[in-house]
Design a protein around this motif. Structure first.
Motif, short mmCIF file in Angstrom:
data_model
loop_
_atom_site.label_atom_id
_atom_site.label_comp_id
_atom_site.label_asym_id
_atom_site.label_seq_id
_atom_site.Cartn_x
_atom_site.Cartn_y
_atom_site.Cartn_z
N GLY A 52 39.61 39.19 -75.09
CA GLY A 52 38.72 38.32 -75.85
C GLY A 52 37.32 38.88 -75.98
O GLY A 52 36.60 38.56 -76.91
N TYR A 86 37.47 43.92 -80.47
CA TYR A 86 37.82 42.92 -79.47
C TYR A 86 38.99 43.43 -78.65
O TYR A 86 39.91 44.05 -79.21
N ALA A 105 39.63 25.30 -77.18
CA ALA A 105 39.39 26.74 -77.11
C ALA A 105 37.92 27.06 -77.34
O ALA A 105 37.31 27.86 -76.62
N GLN A 158 35.32 26.64 -74.50
CA GLN A 158 35.22 27.61 -73.41
C GLN A 158 34.75 29.00 -73.86
O GLN A 158 34.70 29.93 -73.07
N LEU A 159 34.41 29.12 -75.16
CA LEU A 159 34.03 30.44 -75.70
C LEU A 159 32.61 30.83 -75.32
O LEU A 159 31.66 30.14 -75.66
N HIS A 179 32.55 36.59 -77.36
CA HIS A 179 33.94 36.55 -76.92
C HIS A 179 34.77 35.88 -78.02
O HIS A 179 34.25 35.07 -78.77
N ILE A 183 38.92 34.13 -78.85
CA ILE A 183 40.09 33.55 -78.21
C ILE A 183 41.17 33.28 -79.26
O ILE A 183 40.86 32.78 -80.34
N SER A 227 36.07 33.62 -82.71
CA SER A 227 35.11 34.35 -81.88
C SER A 227 33.72 33.75 -82.03
O SER A 227 33.37 33.19 -83.08
#
Lengths: 360, 136
Positions: free
Chosen positions: A81, A102, A166, A169-170, A174, A176, A184
């Protein structure tokens, strides 16, 4: 007629002014470039950047291959990620393209420029010889960049469910995966935001949902003024194959350690560094009236240089430019605009970050 | 579609001219031109007292996107400039034929008006330009 992204009809529905951009029919603005720019600085806007090229790399040698291909080191991508900004250089140390790579659960994903697609693909293909690695152009994906201080929250609210979980928590820089999507926390505006890589077939309905929830569509015009304020390079304007990362303000992206990693262009860049880089990449601001543009002559106490791109900064209310000047030049300088020399000040970019003036 | 007032005359380079009863004329850029340029951020005005010749550059309009010369449609002396544009260049976008006028000239040779386009001719020209672009 040029290539069209899956969002072309959505752009027309929003009264976009369409222009040719590297062979693509893209929106330059939807009425007012400045209002679109301001929406991203103060609230949230979205861009169709589906014209950019997504290339996935797989195979047993994927990592080893990218460590040769790219001037930055994918070894730095400690977890899946994570993203890395890098130049892809030729043997002379000139920049073939700049890109983001990535680390994926399996393999890697690169996002490269639109105008350089063919030469990039040809170059990569050529470098694959002798490696157990494969590249695949993911042209079934669209990309929507949602940018601005309210971008992350707004996108999470609109997408809901698994996407919102999702996104929550990025971390910055980063990405995902969520099903076929890849989300991203990246961008090209100097603001917080997301880039959504999603199946082309889903792009229009997502775009419309974001639109209905008040996300302002923004064209490539605003994208350019935003990236310039953020001090971010544009390939083809601020750098090209005759310019090295050391002359384009990208020295920080060169991973010199470990020494045994002999990436393409390394020998030339080491020689340039040892000899001393004659030209430095820097910023200019102009207090007086008028607008700085690319390829204007600059006069400093140490000699002449050139602007590489410039614009009127909607956030600051005056003109700004990126420029390549004799190394060490600082303080006052002059720029030639229509035959007259106008006073400017040499500053260190970026000019604007998170809506605020940050240049010296 | 862009607005083209019928009482005005035009240059092929998108300036408009409004003739007054006292031998002067206002000059600005057309609605079509301001729309093509996008948001204006700077207008370089001529100076009052300047003598300009038809066809010469008499100023510059700059948008975030590009700079574009403003040509003089007529020969004569500049008798007024729209100083409001120094602080509010966007007036050219919002009201190109009114508050967005650029300068006023005292005509040296009113016969030069014959060389300018009528509103109808100008409308035809921008239609042709649009057709040319569509064929690209």
């Amino acid at each position: 007629m040029g290539h069209k992204t899956p969002l072309y009809s959505a752009h027309l529905a929003s009264h976009a002014k369409i222009v040719d951009f590297g062979g693509w029919d893209m929106p330059i603005h939807y009425g007012s470039q400045i209002e679109e720019h301001n929406a991203v600085r103060t609230s949230v806007g979205m861009f169709d950047v589906s014209h950019m090229t997504i290339v996935d790399v797989t195979g047993a040698d994927a990592k080893r291959w990218l460590q040769k291909l790219l001037a930055n080191d994918v070894e730095r991508l400690l977890e899946p990620g994570k993203a890395l900004y890098t130049a892809m250089c030729n043997e002379q140390g000139g920049i073939i393209d700049d890109l983001i790579v990535y680390r994926m659960a399996v393999g890697y994903r690169m996002v490269v420029n639109c105008a350089t697609r063919e030469k990039d693909m040809a170059w990569m293909q050529k470098q694959l010889v002798g490696f157990d690695a494969q590249i695949r152009h993911q042209d079934q994906l669209a990309i929507i960049a949602v940018q601005g201080p309210r971008a992350v929250q707004k996108t999470a609210d609109v997408l809901g469910n698994a996407y919102a979980t999702a996104i929550a928590q990025l971390k910055t820089f980063h990405g995902i995966p969520v099903g076929e999507w890849f989300i991203s926390r990246t961008g090209y505006t100097g603001e917080d935001g997301l880039e959504l890589m999603l199946p082309a077939a889903a792009a229009e309905s997502i775009w419309r949902s974001l639109l209905e929830h008040g996300v302002r569509p923004c064209g490539l015009g605003a994208r350019d003024t935003l990236r310039l304020e953020a001090g971010m390079n544009l390939y083809g304007s601020d750098m090209d194959e005759t310019i090295s990362p050391l002359e384009a303000g990208m020295g920080w992206t060169l991973a010199w350690q470990p020494e045994m990693r002999r990436f393409i262009g390394r020998d030339a860049l080491e020689a340039q560094k040892a000899a001393g880089v004659a030209r430095a990449f820097t910023g200019l601001v102009m207090a007086g009236k008028g607008v700085l543009r690319g390829h204007q002559k600059v006069r400093t106490s140490l000699g002449e240089g050139e602007t590489t791109s410039g614009t009127f900064s909607p956030t600051l209310g005056y003109a700004i430019a990126l420029a390549r000047l004799p190394a060490g030049a600082s303080g006052e300088a002059e720029v030639e605009i229509r035959g007259k020399w106008q006073p400017v000040k040499i500053v260190k970019p970026p000019f604007v970050r998170n809506g605020k003036c940050v240049h010296s | 579609m862009s607005e083209i007032p019928s009482e005005l005359r035009f240059m092929a380079s998108h300036e408009w001219i409004r003739v007054e009863n006292d031998g002067t004329a206002y000059v600005g850029i057309s609605d079509h031109a301001q729309s093509a340029l996008g948001d204006l951020v700077y207008v370089e005005l001529p100076e009052v007292g300047d003598t300009i010749t038809a066809g010469d550059e008499a100023g510059v309009v700059e948008s975030v996107k590009a700079a574009s010369d403003i040509y003089a449609p007529l020969t004569g002396e500049v008798v007024a400039i729209n100083e409001a544009l120094n602080d509010n260049p966007e007036l050219v976008n919002s009201d190109p034929y009114g508050d967005g006028w650029i300068y006023r000239i005292r005509m040296a040779d009113p016969e030069e008006l014959e060389d300018l386009l009528s509103a109808e001719e100008y409308a035809e020209q921008i239609e042709e330009e649009a057709d040319d672009q569509a064929e690209d």
